[in-house]
Write a protein that holds these residues in place. Structure first.
Motif, PDB file in Angstrom:
ATOM      1  N   ARG A  33       0.860  -1.172   0.000  1.00 24.03           N
ATOM      2  CA  ARG A  33       0.000   0.000   0.000  1.00 24.03           C
ATOM      3  C   ARG A  33       0.900   1.226   0.000  1.00 24.03           C
ATOM      4  O   ARG A  33       1.893   1.261   0.723  1.00 24.03           O
ATOM      5  CB  ARG A  33      -0.880   0.038   1.250  1.00 24.03           C
ATOM      6  CG  ARG A  33      -2.030  -0.937   1.200  1.00 24.03           C
ATOM      7  CD  ARG A  33      -2.890  -0.839   2.448  1.00 24.03           C
ATOM      8  NE  ARG A  33      -3.899  -1.863   2.484  1.00 24.03           N
ATOM      9  CZ  ARG A  33      -3.689  -3.149   2.705  1.00 24.03           C
ATOM     10  NH1 ARG A  33      -2.469  -3.589   2.878  1.00 24.03           N
ATOM     11  NH2 ARG A  33      -4.674  -4.018   2.731  1.00 24.03           N
ATOM     12  N   PRO A  34       0.520   2.242  -0.761  1.00 23.69           N
ATOM     13  CA  PRO A  34       1.333   3.456  -0.724  1.00 23.69           C
ATOM     14  C   PRO A  34       1.245   4.112   0.655  1.00 23.69           C
ATOM     15  O   PRO A  34       0.207   4.033   1.315  1.00 23.69           O
ATOM     16  CB  PRO A  34       0.724   4.347  -1.797  1.00 23.69           C
ATOM     17  CG  PRO A  34      -0.524   3.705  -2.247  1.00 23.69           C
ATOM     18  CD  PRO A  34      -0.580   2.326  -1.697  1.00 23.69           C
ATOM     19  N   CYS A  35       2.331   4.730   1.083  1.00 22.99           N
ATOM     20  CA  CYS A  35       2.293   5.470   2.344  1.00 22.99           C
ATOM     21  C   CYS A  35       1.299   6.621   2.198  1.00 22.99           C
ATOM     22  O   CYS A  35       0.887   6.976   1.094  1.00 22.99           O
ATOM     23  CB  CYS A  35       3.691   5.976   2.710  1.00 22.99           C
ATOM     24  SG  CYS A  35       4.322   7.267   1.624  1.00 22.99           S
ATOM     25  N   SER A  36       0.924   7.233   3.303  1.00 17.93           N
ATOM     26  CA  SER A  36      -0.111   8.274   3.262  1.00 17.93           C
ATOM     27  C   SER A  36       0.312   9.458   2.394  1.00 17.93           C
ATOM     28  O   SER A  36      -0.519  10.033   1.686  1.00 17.93           O
ATOM     29  CB  SER A  36      -0.483   8.731   4.673  1.00 17.93           C
ATOM     30  OG  SER A  36       0.634   9.295   5.321  1.00 17.93           O
ATOM     31  N   PHE A  37       1.584   9.841   2.416  1.00 18.27           N
ATOM     32  CA  PHE A  37       2.049  10.954   1.584  1.00 18.27           C
ATOM     33  C   PHE A  37       1.833  10.651   0.103  1.00 18.27           C
ATOM     34  O   PHE A  37       1.285  11.476  -0.632  1.00 18.27           O
ATOM     35  CB  PHE A  37       3.537  11.245   1.850  1.00 18.27           C
ATOM     36  CG  PHE A  37       4.107  12.240   0.883  1.00 18.27           C
ATOM     37  CD1 PHE A  37       3.854  13.601   1.033  1.00 18.27           C
ATOM     38  CD2 PHE A  37       4.883  11.823  -0.190  1.00 18.27           C
ATOM     39  CE1 PHE A  37       4.368  14.525   0.127  1.00 18.27           C
ATOM     40  CE2 PHE A  37       5.398  12.739  -1.102  1.00 18.27           C
ATOM     41  CZ  PHE A  37       5.148  14.093  -0.943  1.00 18.27           C
ATOM     42  N   ILE A  38       2.258   9.470  -0.341  1.00 21.97           N
ATOM     43  CA  ILE A  38       2.108   9.085  -1.753  1.00 21.97           C
ATOM     44  C   ILE A  38       0.632   9.010  -2.112  1.00 21.97           C
ATOM     45  O   ILE A  38       0.200   9.525  -3.142  1.00 21.97           O
ATOM     46  CB  ILE A  38       2.811   7.742  -2.056  1.00 21.97           C
ATOM     47  CG1 ILE A  38       4.313   7.831  -1.785  1.00 21.97           C
ATOM     48  CG2 ILE A  38       2.515   7.267  -3.472  1.00 21.97           C
ATOM     49  CD1 ILE A  38       5.099   8.685  -2.726  1.00 21.97           C
TER      50      ILE A  38
END
Length: 174
Positions: free
Chosen positions: A15-20
């Motif tokens: 899963r992409p990190c929250s920033f991405i």
């Protein structure tokens, strides 16, 4: 891995990190009307950075190559009447700027273009654009990889991004 289950397996494991994810959501929102993507892998043909022992074209040949690739972008836009935008990704800042300046329908994710094998950067943030580009391609209606001349024709960047999103992918080499 099997193509049909790649998307499910990838999304189960990563899963992409929250920033991405926030950046991807913002850029998708900016492209109301949908989009297709086109990826160009020039290596160092346009002289943007050093990569191995590949050639750098002289300026007149660079312009010919850029113009041929811009023509392809325009043709893709005409072909996809159902998509308002063409997301362009590339390893060349020169080409990204040319595409953005030439066409109002081209969308470029802003950021620094780095290749992890040939760039030295501190931390993870400089590489964020590459991850954002991957997830943007994964959300397109269709993904293309285009190459001509001495460009790298077998890049897995757009192909694997399309697999992540479960979207149609086409590799075109002229």
């Amino acid at each position: 891995y099997k193509t049909k289950c790649f998307k499910d397996m990838f999304n189960e494991l990563f899963r992409p990190c929250s920033f991405i994810q926030k950046q991807v959501d913002k850029h998708i929102s900016n492209m109301q009307g949908g989009y297709v993507s086109v990826t160009f892998r020039f290596q160092q043909l346009l002289g943007d950075f050093k990569e191995g022992n590949y050639i750098v074209l002289p300026p007149p040949e660079r312009m010919l190559l850029i113009n041929k690739c811009l023509e392809f972008v325009n043709n893709i836009h005409k072909k996809h009447q159902d998509a308002e935008w063409v997301l362009v990704t590339s390893d060349s800042v020169s080409f990204l700027n040319a595409a953005k300046d030439k066409f109002s329908f081209v969308y470029i994710v802003p950021g620094v273009v780095l290749h992890p094998d040939w760039s030295k950067a501190e931390g993870n943030l400089p590489y964020a654009k590459s991850f954002i580009d991957i997830f943007m391609i994964a959300n397109a209606k269709k993904a293309y990889n285009y190459s001509t001349g001495g460009m790298y024709s077998n890049s897995g960047f757009a192909k694997n991004a399309a697999r992540i999103g479960g979207i149609e992918y086409e590799n075109i080499h002229e």
